[in-house]
Design a protein around this motif. Structure first.
Motif, mmCIF file in Angstrom:
data_model
loop_
_atom_site.group_PDB
_atom_site.id
_atom_site.type_symbol
_atom_site.label_atom_id
_atom_site.label_comp_id
_atom_site.label_asym_id
_atom_site.label_seq_id
_atom_site.Cartn_x
_atom_site.Cartn_y
_atom_site.Cartn_z
ATOM 1 N N UNK A 108 1.096 -1.086 -0.041
ATOM 2 C CA UNK A 108 0.035 -0.104 -0.172
ATOM 3 C C UNK A 108 0.781 1.163 0.047
ATOM 4 N N UNK A 109 1.802 1.210 0.835
ATOM 5 C CA UNK A 109 2.835 2.457 0.836
ATOM 6 C C UNK A 109 3.413 2.716 -0.655
ATOM 7 N N UNK A 110 3.984 1.384 -1.281
ATOM 8 C CA UNK A 110 4.398 1.885 -2.718
ATOM 9 C C UNK A 110 3.264 2.252 -3.604
ATOM 10 N N UNK A 111 2.186 1.735 -3.487
ATOM 11 C CA UNK A 111 0.865 2.486 -4.561
ATOM 12 C C UNK A 111 0.755 3.832 -4.244
ATOM 13 N N UNK A 112 0.761 4.246 -2.880
ATOM 14 C CA UNK A 112 0.573 5.709 -2.330
ATOM 15 C C UNK A 112 1.776 6.465 -2.776
ATOM 16 N N UNK A 113 3.035 5.964 -3.116
ATOM 17 C CA UNK A 113 4.128 6.684 -3.391
ATOM 18 C C UNK A 113 4.109 6.914 -4.884
ATOM 19 N N UNK A 114 3.388 6.288 -5.586
ATOM 20 C CA UNK A 114 3.229 6.649 -7.111
ATOM 21 C C UNK A 114 1.779 7.259 -7.366
ATOM 22 N N UNK A 115 1.066 7.657 -6.473
ATOM 23 C CA UNK A 115 -0.028 8.580 -6.835
ATOM 24 C C UNK A 115 0.027 9.750 -5.648
ATOM 25 N N UNK A 116 0.980 10.794 -6.034
ATOM 26 C CA UNK A 116 1.099 11.878 -5.010
ATOM 27 C C UNK A 116 0.018 12.552 -4.681
ATOM 28 N N UNK A 117 -0.995 12.543 -5.736
ATOM 29 C CA UNK A 117 -2.295 13.438 -5.449
ATOM 30 C C UNK A 117 -3.628 12.903 -4.724
ATOM 31 N N UNK A 118 -3.025 11.742 -4.270
ATOM 32 C CA UNK A 118 -3.976 10.929 -3.581
ATOM 33 C C UNK A 118 -5.072 10.145 -4.282
ATOM 34 N N UNK A 119 -5.655 8.995 -3.824
ATOM 35 C CA UNK A 119 -6.514 8.160 -4.594
ATOM 36 C C UNK A 119 -7.309 7.253 -3.504
ATOM 37 N N UNK A 120 -8.416 6.403 -3.899
ATOM 38 C CA UNK A 120 -8.944 5.535 -3.207
ATOM 39 C C UNK A 120 -8.303 4.461 -2.699
ATOM 40 N N UNK A 121 -7.010 4.257 -3.605
ATOM 41 C CA UNK A 121 -6.189 3.162 -3.213
ATOM 42 C C UNK A 121 -5.372 3.360 -1.909
ATOM 43 N N UNK A 122 -5.097 4.668 -1.525
ATOM 44 C CA UNK A 122 -4.696 4.970 -0.330
ATOM 45 C C UNK A 122 -5.561 4.267 0.916
ATOM 46 N N UNK A 123 -6.652 3.932 0.725
ATOM 47 C CA UNK A 123 -7.541 3.698 1.860
ATOM 48 C C UNK A 123 -7.914 2.201 1.809
ATOM 49 N N UNK A 124 -7.609 1.635 0.891
ATOM 50 C CA UNK A 124 -8.294 0.184 0.276
ATOM 51 C C UNK A 124 -7.717 -0.988 1.409
ATOM 52 N N UNK A 125 -6.284 -0.483 2.035
ATOM 53 C CA UNK A 125 -6.192 -1.322 3.064
ATOM 54 C C UNK A 125 -6.994 -1.315 4.412
ATOM 55 N N UNK A 126 -7.455 -0.077 4.888
ATOM 56 C CA UNK A 126 -8.179 0.411 5.801
ATOM 57 C C UNK A 126 -9.386 -0.543 5.543
ATOM 58 N N UNK A 127 -9.975 -0.418 4.383
ATOM 59 C CA UNK A 127 -11.419 -0.854 4.071
ATOM 60 C C UNK A 127 -11.350 -2.513 4.269
ATOM 61 N N UNK A 128 -10.365 -3.097 3.619
ATOM 62 C CA UNK A 128 -10.121 -4.488 3.710
ATOM 63 C C UNK A 128 -10.310 -4.805 5.144
ATOM 64 N N UNK A 129 -9.402 -4.240 5.820
ATOM 65 C CA UNK A 129 -8.945 -4.665 7.436
ATOM 66 C C UNK A 129 -10.479 -4.738 8.210
ATOM 67 N N UNK A 130 -11.201 -3.554 8.112
ATOM 68 C CA UNK A 130 -12.291 -3.345 8.700
ATOM 69 C C UNK A 130 -13.251 -4.354 8.504
ATOM 70 N N UNK A 131 -13.350 -4.528 7.130
ATOM 71 C CA UNK A 131 -14.242 -5.712 6.671
ATOM 72 C C UNK A 131 -13.873 -7.085 7.038
#
Length: 301
Positions: free
Chosen positions: A20-43
């Motif tokens: 998830x850190x690597x994905x966030x580093x390639x999308x400096x403007x931010x995106x839904x991918x930033x929060x996918x791990x949180x969503x998955x963990x909660x679920x």
């Protein structure tokens, strides 16, 4: 609660976090991918959005308003002090978190025992409400000539701890988050705002949705095997009320090991009861009589 059929190894959670850190580093403007791990963990732990009333980011702080009302008014002609620096940007990740449709804090804040601070307020606090200092000149988070203030975004219920990001990093999309510890000194809590909210969910939600064993009687041999059987999850230790809590994971289980102060040194959470029995066997112990069913079960019934 839906029957769990897929096993998840939280001993490999660090790999998911690093991805998830690597994905966030390639999308400096931010995106839904930033929060996918949180969503998955909660679920994975059984949280589902309730669709009910949410904690709105602009919710008034009644206690703060009360304390503010006790202060003498500023002399005529002088502006009232403000604990928000309107010239500082608010990190995009913090705005994104508030807008998440699966924001479990906004949806179920009573599970969290914390108070959000919006908009973020600066420390030192010109109004005197917040008691923490800013950063000392010699600190590992900012340069000696940078803004030494900290912008607080969340606080423990009694404000014994506050979490915030350096004002000098407010321009970043997802800045690191600091926490106040002994003597109101600031130390690193999470590498980013998004990881802070992931850690906050990891320390709160399994306690409500998981099968639980707290403070089991472990033999010295079992204690020694603990870190052989479970692996670090990649999150920094959680700092709150004197505790320094490390996250360890295994198949369908998370262990919170407090190496600081606090009422509970060790707690195990299982997505299933069977997962805790398997872990006990791996540790060479038996806590059949100590397992408590999820609080969520009582809530649903």
């Amino acid at each position: 609660m839906e029957k769990i059929t897929t096993e998840i190894d939280y001993g490999r959670f660090g790999e998911r976090l690093e991805a998830a850190r690597r994905v966030a580093a390639t999308e400096p403007a931010g995106s839904a991918a930033r929060w996918e791990l949180l969503r998955a963990f909660q679920e994975e732990w059984g949280y589902e959005p309730t669709g009910g009333a949410r904690w709105e980011r602009d919710e008034p702080d009644a206690h703060k308003e009360y304390v503010t009302g006790l202060r003498p008014a500023a002399p005529e002609g002088e502006p009232e002090p403000d604990d928000v620096d309107r010239l500082l940007p608010i990190p995009a990740a913090l705005d994104e978190w508030w807008d998440l449709p699966f924001n479990s804090f906004a949806d179920r804040w009573r599970l969290y025992w914390t108070n959000p601070v919006w908009p973020p307020t600066v420390r030192p606090d010109p109004t005197g409400y917040g008691v923490a200092d800013g950063l000392p000149r010699d600190n590992p988070f900012t340069g000696p000539d940078e803004d030494p203030r900290v912008c607080v975004l969340m606080a423990e219920d009694q404000f014994c701890n506050e979490w915030g990001y350096p004002a000098a990093r407010a321009h970043l999309v997802d800045p690191p988050v600091l926490v106040t510890v002994e003597d109101r000194e600031w130390t690193l809590q999470s590498h980013s705002v998004s990881e802070f909210f992931l850690a906050l969910a990891a320390v709160r939600l399994p306690d409500h949705y998981g099968w639980t064993v707290e403070e089991p009687e472990l033999t010295p041999e079992s204690t020694a095997r603990l870190r052989e059987v479970l692996r670090p999850m990649g999150l920094l230790p959680w700092r709150e009320l004197g505790a320094r809590t490390e996250f360890l994971g295994g198949p369908d289980v998370i262990a919170l090991h407090n190496t600081g102060y606090g009422d509970t040194e060790l707690a195990f959470y299982g997505r299933t009861e069977a997962a805790l029995h398997r872990l006990a066997t791996a540790l060479g112990t038996d806590w059949s009589e100590e397992i408590a069913e999820p609080e969520a079960h009582h809530e649903e019934s």
